[in-house]
Enzyme design. Structure first.
Site, PDB file in Angstrom:
ATOM      1  N   HIS A 923       0.852  -1.184   0.000  1.00  0.00           N
ATOM      2  CA  HIS A 923       0.000   0.000   0.000  1.00  0.00           C
ATOM      3  C   HIS A 923       0.891   1.238   0.000  1.00  0.00           C
ATOM      4  O   HIS A 923       1.598   1.492   0.982  1.00  0.00           O
ATOM      5  CB  HIS A 923      -0.930   0.001   1.217  1.00  0.00           C
ATOM      6  CG  HIS A 923      -1.912  -1.123   1.215  1.00  0.00           C
ATOM      7  ND1 HIS A 923      -2.283  -1.800   2.360  1.00  0.00           N
ATOM      8  CD2 HIS A 923      -2.587  -1.707   0.198  1.00  0.00           C
ATOM      9  CE1 HIS A 923      -3.150  -2.743   2.041  1.00  0.00           C
ATOM     10  NE2 HIS A 923      -3.346  -2.703   0.737  1.00  0.00           N
ATOM     11  N   GLU A 926       1.303   3.753   2.997  1.00  0.00           N
ATOM     12  CA  GLU A 926       1.824   3.264   4.277  1.00  0.00           C
ATOM     13  C   GLU A 926       3.351   3.339   4.249  1.00  0.00           C
ATOM     14  O   GLU A 926       4.057   2.335   4.267  1.00  0.00           O
ATOM     15  CB  GLU A 926       1.320   1.849   4.535  1.00  0.00           C
ATOM     16  CG  GLU A 926      -0.197   1.803   4.691  1.00  0.00           C
ATOM     17  CD  GLU A 926      -0.777   0.401   4.671  1.00  0.00           C
ATOM     18  OE1 GLU A 926       0.000  -0.568   4.665  1.00  0.00           O
ATOM     19  OE2 GLU A 926      -2.015   0.271   4.663  1.00  0.00           O
ATOM     20  N   HIS A1020       3.179  -3.497   7.018  1.00  0.00           N
ATOM     21  CA  HIS A1020       2.102  -2.544   6.681  1.00  0.00           C
ATOM     22  C   HIS A1020       2.129  -1.365   7.647  1.00  0.00           C
ATOM     23  O   HIS A1020       2.842  -1.372   8.651  1.00  0.00           O
ATOM     24  CB  HIS A1020       0.734  -3.223   6.785  1.00  0.00           C
ATOM     25  CG  HIS A1020       0.386  -4.085   5.610  1.00  0.00           C
ATOM     26  ND1 HIS A1020      -0.540  -3.725   4.664  1.00  0.00           N
ATOM     27  CD2 HIS A1020       0.848  -5.299   5.230  1.00  0.00           C
ATOM     28  CE1 HIS A1020      -0.634  -4.675   3.748  1.00  0.00           C
ATOM     29  NE2 HIS A1020       0.202  -5.654   4.073  1.00  0.00           N
ATOM     30  N   GLU A1105       1.770  -4.534  11.471  1.00  0.00           N
ATOM     31  CA  GLU A1105       1.201  -3.205  11.316  1.00  0.00           C
ATOM     32  C   GLU A1105       1.935  -2.219  12.216  1.00  0.00           C
ATOM     33  O   GLU A1105       2.070  -2.455  13.418  1.00  0.00           O
ATOM     34  CB  GLU A1105      -0.286  -3.217  11.695  1.00  0.00           C
ATOM     35  CG  GLU A1105      -1.140  -4.160  10.860  1.00  0.00           C
ATOM     36  CD  GLU A1105      -1.668  -3.499   9.602  1.00  0.00           C
ATOM     37  OE1 GLU A1105      -1.340  -2.314   9.373  1.00  0.00           O
ATOM     38  OE2 GLU A1105      -2.420  -4.158   8.855  1.00  0.00           O
TER      39      GLU A1105
END
Length: 1229
Positions: A923, A926, A1020, A1105
């Site tokens: 992504h 990010e 991420h 994350e």
């Protein structure tokens, strides 16, 4: 509803029975007034007793005595039922109902028993209520029903079934003047109206009109009745049918008139609850389109704006201000975004157009369709009578069930699926030469089979801000660590390169007072901070520009990193510095605008000299290699292919970023900031003449010229990873900013990166990014955007810092069309607003959502690591996994330790090391994932003995950027295919998703040759949670999070998937184990984590994350996260892998019980898992709950029951610290 007020009303009603009797006479046609008076006299109780006990019937005593205490209510109800059938005298019914009332008020057990399943208590009471002609009995029964409300969540449904609605309504109609009787009736009607079917039924019988007979202008009398009537009206108007009825009868204007009257006369604010009730009724009626139109026509916006501004001075009136704000936000006319289309400004023609899905819809949309059209209120035209009853009124938290959690055990069980045949997978053999290489002829440390002894000076990992790209011409694999190659001097060709923006001294130059010692690894720069690098220099510095760019593969152009970038183009005469000329550099003119005013010195002594009398900024080159090289970055940018064909370089990317030497705490949100900003937005409608509404930047208009006026900010985003589409000046110092959609998409607006110049110091500039889509953001919880000042960089502070005040994130009045919202109508965009005071005049500043990390930065980073590593110790390869849609290479990195020798046993040990497969940046928005990956790569390539041990333990296969095209073009989530690549792992298309197709192919190849990775982790970033945490995959934990009995799952599961997260929670300060989840959700079945676990068979398959905001636990609690902490997390991940090896080798190490006590962890972490995966918000992010809800939504406020003594209210210290939330808002767990 408050039980205390109900009890008080009941007591007062009992004591005043006779006085009310004259007004009852309800079911006797033409009742005799004298007879009523006699009956009242006979019913008046003795002073010492609230009920008349002398009328106790003799038959009731033996029945009561035969019953146990816990069954007294059953006996009383039986007596009451007998009275109904025998038409006994009213004294008996009065006595029995008073006893039931006493038990109901004093015993919760009694209330539960009366409302329990199978109980006939409600039917008996309602039958008595319908048949009785006695006032006291009526009051008793009404108050009993009021008490039962709290014990039965389905009370409204039962009341309708038993006919209580009409009975209660008729009592109100026939006794409007008897306020003591009407009060409990209204309390019941308020409860009935909470059910939508009841509300519609009551509305048809005239209850809305009835409420407007009770409420009225300011009065000191009957305030309790007025309050309950308004609460009832607000509940009734939640029904669209009733709301339309109220609008048709002009009641919106009536409510506004009544509100103004109460506002003017309630000087001591003792009736705030009544004023709040009027606003709640307006809030309900404006839920429909007609109500909002009536509100606007009645000048409601101005009324509520003016009254709320007058309330701001009194803190206890905040609930009125907040509710008024909600109503005005909701009624603010929806506007379309000022764009020609919501599709991206840039177009990329796909080689293959998908048959279905949002991208196919985008391509099939007729050109004449207006995809920005405002359809916000179209969903209100539904037949209003279609409201149906929700019989299940239970608390949703009691029986929580997430339908997104996978419950099919067969689907949960990992089933290795080759997907492609072994013949097809052989195409990846060349990317695994470490499995077949015999290292004959290599210059290894030792040719003897002896243990490796670490030698040499130990240095910390290199820590510098960026990275770069290999030339696109070198699309084949290159063996960097394995092959014998000439050593690169630490201060060799690349090390001697100098940033063009500064004068690079050839000898050590002393700083005039500021010495910059950044954590740039071994890099240490000393930069002069003098008066010469002030206003004129920074004003002159626009940006670095690449012009007349030839093809990267142009014949005759030889890449030579030794060439100094020394010549600048100056278009303004600087009083301090001589003008520079133009010179070709590598076939291009590299234009730096007015940056030459900084006086860049050439490397050759005979070339141009700076005639500036200004003390020059200087860079002291380090002894060791650095990871950032400005000249190399320019070279790499030339070979980076972007859809807009960018020819400019952002200064932060050119010069680099180093972490600032100070901590940046999570921002405390000032009280009332959101409502203040919203009030300023509402002023746009009320005072339209104050709005400038001038476009100052527009990507959609190529012929657009920037206004030359001195007080207007200048904007730019035409550089790699930049995203800003349009800027509109609203007021003198306020600008609306619109972000660009992802290419081949019409949504995903969140990432921003743009340049601002032309500012004045001491001025508060407000920036509003008006087309965000997520329903909430960490900008509401202390996160700040990032700013990079060129002036600060020239003054020895080259870093991104958190900047901005008065930050909030809220729903705005710009409407999303159904085309952009997956067919959903009525959706709105959200605004990020922040205010900035710039420290320098005419500076050039950059703003970003998070620390930028471009594709060219990665390529530079990899080249510098490659050039700096020791080939005798480190096996390093940089291959090209594939080419992206736009022709950029996707790098694949292999890192491990070189074998000790080419003896058989050492080669065997080398080849049999387990694989670790890492990936990141699928992504583009990010960017924190890339900084974590940077920390991982630097640690793996460092000379740290632990890193050497790690390299000797594993072979690392790393894809550091899975979505290069998205990163280059400033996308937030998608690739050029317009799709989220992390939803394509199940069936990736080689033409549309090449990086995913080939990354999965690598994993399938490893599975085919029986070399499954020990760990797969995809890095991420998370925009709505704090800390760093992991998502993994577990069958048992998935089943445990459903309502099904966990013991029914007989699957035997290895708990090893929890080992690595548990280790990280012990060694990484930013990591939070309690935020980890191992649940497999249906909406995530196409993500890398789930597919690698289910199809490839990797048990330890994770998504890691990292927060975009900061931490709320551990060492970094209360701090915003920076690149230092992110890179540290990447290094700690490596350390965790080494500990994982030790924990999974029980022959060598004893397993600590604390790390293997997984059962308790499973129970502790059994939190609810939700997945708001929609067309627009198709994320890897579950919903989150913060302690304080700042309500980015405009109509999701909770109704508040305020205390009666609001005039004496003093906010607590904690409440003082809260934001716009109403002071008594329920705190979320």
């Amino acid at each position: 509803m408050r039980a205390g007020s109900a009890a008080a009303a009941a007591a007062a009603a009992v004591s005043a029975a006779a006085s009310l009797a004259t007004g009852l006479c309800m079911k006797t046609a033409g009742g005799d007034r004298s007879a009523c008076a006699q009956r009242a006299a006979a019913q008046r109780p003795a002073p010492s007793s609230p009920v008349r006990r002398s009328a106790r019937p003799p038959a009731s005593a033996p029945i009561r005595s035969r019953l146990a205490n816990n069954s007294r209510i059953v006996g009383l109800l039986a007596q009451l039922e007998k009275i109904n059938t025998e038409s006994a005298e009213s004294d008996t019914a009065r006595y029995v109902t008073s006893k039931i009332l006493h038990l109901a008020q004093s015993q919760e057990k009694t209330r539960r028993e009366m409302t329990a399943k199978g109980s006939t208590g409600m039917e008996v009471l309602l039958t008595t209520l319908e048949n009785t002609k006695d006032l006291q009995t009526t009051l008793n029964i009404l108050n009993i029903l009021v008490e039962l409300v709290s014990a039965d969540k389905k009370f409204g449904v039962k009341a309708r079934i038993n006919g209580a609605l009409n009975i209660t309504l008729n009592l109100v109609k026939q006794n409007l003047q008897n306020h003591r009787l009407v009060l409990p009736c209204l309390q019941l009607l308020r409860v009935y109206s909470a059910n939508s079917v009841n509300s519609v039924s009551l509305g048809k019988n005239g209850v809305v009109e009835l409420m407007f007979k009770i409420i009225g202008p300011f009065s000191k009398k009957n305030s309790s009745l007025m309050k309950v009537a308004l609460d009832t009206l607000a509940a009734l108007l939640k029904s669209k049918t009733n709301a339309r009825r109220a609008v048709d009868r002009g009641y919106v204007q009536v409510l506004l008139t009544i509100y103004i009257d109460w506002h003017r006369h309630d000087n001591r604010h003792r009736n705030m609850l009544i004023r709040k009730g009027i606003l709640q009724s307006l809030k309900s009626v404006t839920n429909i389109k007609l109500g909002r139109k009536a509100f606007i026509d009645a000048n409601g916006m101005k009324v509520l704006y003016n009254t709320s501004q007058e309330c701001l001075a009194v803190r206890t009136l905040d609930p009125l201000v907040n509710t008024s704000s909600l109503i005005m936000r909701k009624c603010f006319p929806k506007n379309r975004l000022p764009l020609p289309t919501i599709k991206s400004s840039f177009h990329f023609q796909l080689p293959v157009v998908p048959v279905t899905g949002p991208v196919a819809q985008l391509y099939n949309l007729p050109p004449e369709v207006d995809d920005v059209v405002d359809e916000s209120d179209d969903n209100d035209d539904i037949d209003l009578e279609a409201e149906t009853e929700n019989e299940n009124e239970d608390d949703p938290d009691e029986n929580f069930k997430n339908d997104d959690i996978e419950t099919d055990i067969n689907k949960l069980k990992p089933q290795q699926e080759p997907g492609r045949t072994i013949e097809e997978l052989k195409m990846y053999e060349h990317l695994f030469p470490e499995l077949v290489d015999d290292f004959q002829g290599y210059d290894l440390i030792s040719r003897e089979p002896k243990p490796f002894v670490f030698e040499g000076k130990v240095r910390g990992p290199i820590v510098v801000p960026t990275a770069g790209e290999e030339a696109s011409g070198s699309s084949g694999s290159s063996r960097r660590g394995a092959a014998v190659q000439e050593n690169v001097s630490p201060r060799g060709e690349e090390g001697d390169r100098k940033p063009a923006s500064m004068d690079v001294a050839k000898e050590d130059t002393k700083d005039s007072g500021r010495t910059l010692q950044p954590p740039l690894g071994d890099e240490s720069r000393t930069v002069s901070s003098t008066h010469g690098l002030n206003n004129d220099i920074v004003k002159a510095l626009d940006r670095i520009t690449l012009q007349n760019m030839p093809s990267p593969a142009a014949p005759g152009v030889k890449k030579d990193y030794n060439l100094p970038l020394t010549v600048l183009t100056c278009t303004k005469v600087c009083p301090h510095v001589a003008t520079c000329g133009n010179v070709l550099f590598e076939g291009r003119t590299v234009q730096f605008g007015k940056l030459c005013c900084a006086g860049v010195e050439t490397e050759d002594d005979e070339d141009t000299e700076s005639n500036s009398s200004v003390e020059q900024a200087s860079v002291e080159l380090p002894d060791g290699p650095t990871l950032h090289d400005s000249d190399l970055y320019i070279e790499i940018v030339k070979n980076t292919k972007s859809v807009p064909e960018y020819s400019e370089v952002a200064y932060p990317d050119y010069f680099g970023h180093i972490p600032p030497p100070f901590k940046e705490p999570i921002l405390e949100r000032p009280y009332g900031v959101q409502r203040t900003k919203i009030a300023q937005d509402i002023e746009r409608l009320i005072h339209q003449s104050d709005i400038i509404d001038r476009v100052v930047y527009d990507l959609d208009n190529p012929n657009y010229t920037v206004p030359e006026e001195g007080d207007i900010l200048k904007f730019n985003s035409k550089f790699e990873s930049g995203n800003l589409r349009k800027v509109i000046q609203i007021r003198k110092n306020e600008y609306d900013l619109i972000l660009n959609s992802d290419i081949n998409s019409n949504h995903y607006h969140q990432w921003f990166y743009f340049e601002v110049s032309g500012m004045r110091p001491g001025v508060a500039y407000r920036f509003n990014i008006i087309n965000c889509e997520k329903s909430n953001s960490q900008f509401n919880y202390g996160m700040q955007p990032l700013m990079y000042s060129v002036q600060e960089a020239l003054n020895a502070r080259p870093w991104w810092i958190r900047m901005g005040t008065d930050i909030c994130y809220y729903k705005n009045h710009f409407s999303r069309s159904s085309v952009a919202a997956g067919g959903q109508k009525g959706k709105s965009y959200y605004t990020i607003t922040f205010t900035v005071n710039f420290p320098h005049k005419d500076d050039v500043c950059y703003f970003a959502y998070h620390y930028p990390y471009t594709y060219s930065t990665l390529q530079m980073h990899l080249q510098k690591l490659e050039a700096a590593h020791n080939p005798q110790q480190i096996y390093f390869r940089k291959d090209v996994l594939c080419e992206t849609l736009s022709g950029n290479s996707c790098p694949l990195v292999t890192i491990t330790a070189m074998p000790e020798s080419n003896y058989y046993e050492h080669i065997c040990q080398f080849r049999n090391r387990p694989y670790i497969f890492l990936s990141a940046r699928v992504h583009p928005g990010e960017t924190n994932a890339s900084w974590v990956m940077k920390g991982t790569l630097e640690y793996l390539m460092s000379n740290n003995p632990t890193a050497q041990s790690l390299r000797e333990s594993y072979i690392f296969k790393i894809v550091p950027m899975l979505n290069p095209d998205g990163v280059i073009n400033g996308n937030h989530r998608c690739s050029l295919s317009g799709e989220d690549l992390n939803r394509q792992w199940q069936s990736p298309n080689p033409d549309l998703h090449p990086t995913i197709y080939h990354a999965k192919g690598l994993l399938q190849y490893l599975a085919a040759v029986k070399r499954l990775p020990l760990v797969y982790c995809d890095y991420h970033g998370h925009s709505r949670k704090k800390n760093v945490f992991m998502y993994g995959c577990s069958i048992k934990e998935t089943v445990w999070h459903t309502n099904e009995n966990a013991s029914s799952c007989d699957v035997v599961e290895d708990m090893g998937y929890r080992t690595l997260p548990k280790i990280l929670s012990h060694i990484a300060p930013a990591f939070c184990m309690s935020s980890c989840s191992f649940v497999v959700e249906k909406s995530k079945e196409s993500t890398a984590r789930v597919v690698v676990w289910r199809e490839i068979g990797v048990q330890r398959s994770y998504t890691m994350e990292s927060t975009l905001c900061g931490c709320d636990q551990g060492k970094y609690k209360g701090l915003q996260i920076g690149t230092r902490e992110l890179e540290e997390m990447g290094a700690k991940f490596c350390v965790g892998l080494l500990r994982l090896k030790r924990l999974t080798s029980p022959l060598e190490y004893n397993l600590p019980s604390s790390l293997l006590d997984f059962e308790n962890d499973l129970i502790e972490s059994s939190c609810k898992v939700t997945s708001p995966t929609t067309y627009v918000l198709d994320e890897d992010e579950p919903r989150f709950l913060e302690e304080v809800d700042y309500s980015a939504e405009s109509n999701d406020e909770l109704d508040i029951e305020l205390t009666e003594n609001v005039g004496d209210y003093e906010p607590s210290a904690h409440e003082e610290a809260l934001s716009d939330s109403e002071l008594s808002r329920t705190h979320l767990p």
